[in-house]
Design an enzyme around this catalytic site. Structure first.
Site, PDB file in Angstrom:
ATOM      1  N   GLY A   1      -1.505   2.422   3.128  1.00  0.00           N
ATOM      2  CA  GLY A   1      -1.815   1.355   4.072  1.00  0.00           C
ATOM      3  C   GLY A   1      -1.788   1.738   5.534  1.00  0.00           C
ATOM      4  O   GLY A   1      -1.859   0.869   6.405  1.00  0.00           O
ATOM      5  N   THR A   2      -1.718   3.035   5.834  1.00  0.00           N
ATOM      6  CA  THR A   2      -1.636   3.455   7.237  1.00  0.00           C
ATOM      7  C   THR A   2      -2.881   3.058   8.032  1.00  0.00           C
ATOM      8  O   THR A   2      -2.783   2.578   9.161  1.00  0.00           O
ATOM      9  CB  THR A   2      -1.421   4.973   7.352  1.00  0.00           C
ATOM     10  OG1 THR A   2      -2.403   5.643   6.541  1.00  0.00           O
ATOM     11  CG2 THR A   2      -0.036   5.375   6.879  1.00  0.00           C
ATOM     12  N   GLY A   3      -4.059   3.267   7.448  1.00  0.00           N
ATOM     13  CA  GLY A   3      -5.298   2.945   8.162  1.00  0.00           C
ATOM     14  C   GLY A   3      -5.436   1.462   8.437  1.00  0.00           C
ATOM     15  O   GLY A   3      -5.804   1.052   9.539  1.00  0.00           O
ATOM     16  N   CYS A   4      -5.129   0.647   7.433  1.00  0.00           N
ATOM     17  CA  CYS A   4      -5.188  -0.811   7.597  1.00  0.00           C
ATOM     18  C   CYS A   4      -4.225  -1.256   8.685  1.00  0.00           C
ATOM     19  O   CYS A   4      -4.563  -2.073   9.551  1.00  0.00           O
ATOM     20  CB  CYS A   4      -4.818  -1.508   6.283  1.00  0.00           C
ATOM     21  SG  CYS A   4      -5.852  -1.080   4.873  1.00  0.00           S
TER      22      CYS A   4
ATOM     23  N   LYS B   1      -9.220   9.242  13.940  1.00  0.00           N
ATOM     24  CA  LYS B   1      -7.858   9.592  13.558  1.00  0.00           C
ATOM     25  C   LYS B   1      -7.814  10.975  12.900  1.00  0.00           C
ATOM     26  O   LYS B   1      -8.574  11.258  11.990  1.00  0.00           O
ATOM     27  CB  LYS B   1      -7.302   8.534  12.601  1.00  0.00           C
ATOM     28  CG  LYS B   1      -7.284   7.125  13.200  1.00  0.00           C
ATOM     29  CD  LYS B   1      -6.874   6.083  12.185  1.00  0.00           C
ATOM     30  CE  LYS B   1      -7.863   5.990  11.046  1.00  0.00           C
ATOM     31  NZ  LYS B   1      -7.568   4.876  10.123  1.00  0.00           N
TER      32      LYS B   1
ATOM     33  N   THR C   1       2.583   6.876   2.570  1.00  0.00           N
ATOM     34  CA  THR C   1       1.672   6.525   3.666  1.00  0.00           C
ATOM     35  C   THR C   1       0.625   5.493   3.239  1.00  0.00           C
ATOM     36  O   THR C   1      -0.421   5.385   3.865  1.00  0.00           O
ATOM     37  CB  THR C   1       0.960   7.782   4.189  1.00  0.00           C
ATOM     38  OG1 THR C   1       0.275   8.417   3.095  1.00  0.00           O
ATOM     39  CG2 THR C   1       1.948   8.761   4.805  1.00  0.00           C
TER      40      THR C   1
END
Length: 267
Positions: free
Chosen positions: A208-211, A174, A206
């Protein structure tokens, strides 16, 4: 009913971790189950405490779910220690999980460490080889590969190749941390290199975007979606969530997990 399991930490603020994963699973139409690796005390201002769970508690949760309900995909998030990583890797092999999505959670948005330094080697040597797909951001990829930083698309492509050599079937690298007008993710399967590019969304909210992205990818794989289409759906899901992020609290707010469904209804 397709089933997806998340093995990760609990976020008391509801924006990341187990809570974000379950919301994402629900929005994408899969039944979600959990194994909580750590309790965290956190809100939009940051992580105020991390309380890892005993290995026997984590193992009992995994066994209870997988021996009865099963899982069409498993997503891992915050694993915290080498011992937990080793346990999870063994359980993925024991239950022959077909789709394992590894989000190598290392640092929270506010800078708090969510993975012990000595656990990085266990992540690389034990978990990545059993992963169907890994979804690191640029700082996480640099940490895994022992690089100072990754700052260009070309460096991303080279990093994706090196990450693939560590064992996962697919790499989704990412590029949200790049300083550019567009946010570019790279998908690599050992042969083809695909770029997914969207215009960068200007917002600080933003959390929690990765989770959320990894959970959306796991949900799609659980339903049998082909990998590249699954990544595109996950990208659309998180883009909608960020575009409609929530100004909750006084710090970095969470993304809006319901936005994708409302967007689909409007279409």
């Amino acid at each position: 009913m397709y089933k997806a399991m998340t093995i990760a930490g609990s976020d008391s603020g509801g924006g990341a971790g187990i809570q974000a994963d379950l919301k994402t699973f629900q929005e994408l139409g899969v039944f979600g189950t959990t194994a909580i690796t750590a309790l965290t005390a956190q809100n939009t201002l940051g992580v105020h405490g991390v309380f890892p769970q005993p290995l026997e508690a984590i193992e009992a949760q995994i066994d209870a779910v997988l021996s009865d309900i099963g899982a069409d995909a498993v997503k891992t998030g915050m694993l915290f220690s080498a011992e937990i990583i080793s346990l999870v890797a063994e359980k993925m092999k024991e239950y022959q999980i077909k789709n394992v999505v590894v989000d190598p959670v290392m640092i929270a948005k506010g800078g708090a460490s969510l993975l012990q330094e000595e656990a990085v080697e266990a992540l690389v040597t034990q978990l990545l080889p059993v992963a169907t797909v890994i979804t690191p951001n640029l700082p996480e990829a640099a940490k895994i590969l022992g690089l100072e930083e990754i700052t260009t698309i070309h460096e991303m492509e080279e990093a994706a190749k090196k990450l693939h050599e560590l064992g996962p079937t697919y790499v989704v690298l990412k590029g949200g941390h790049l300083s550019s007008t567009y946010s570019t993710d790279i998908v690599y399967d050992g042969k083809a290199m695909k770029h997914l590019e969207i215009e960068r969304i200007e917002t600080k909210h933003t959390h929690g975007t990765g989770c959320t992205f990894a959970a959306a990818l796991a949900a799609e794989l659980a339903k049998g979606t082909e990998i590249f289409q699954a990544v595109e759906t996950a990208k659309s899901f998180i883009t909608c969530a960020i575009s409609n992020s929530l100004e909750i609290g006084t710090g970095i707010g969470p993304t809006n997990h319901a936005a994708y469904r409302y967007n689909q209804i409007e279409k």
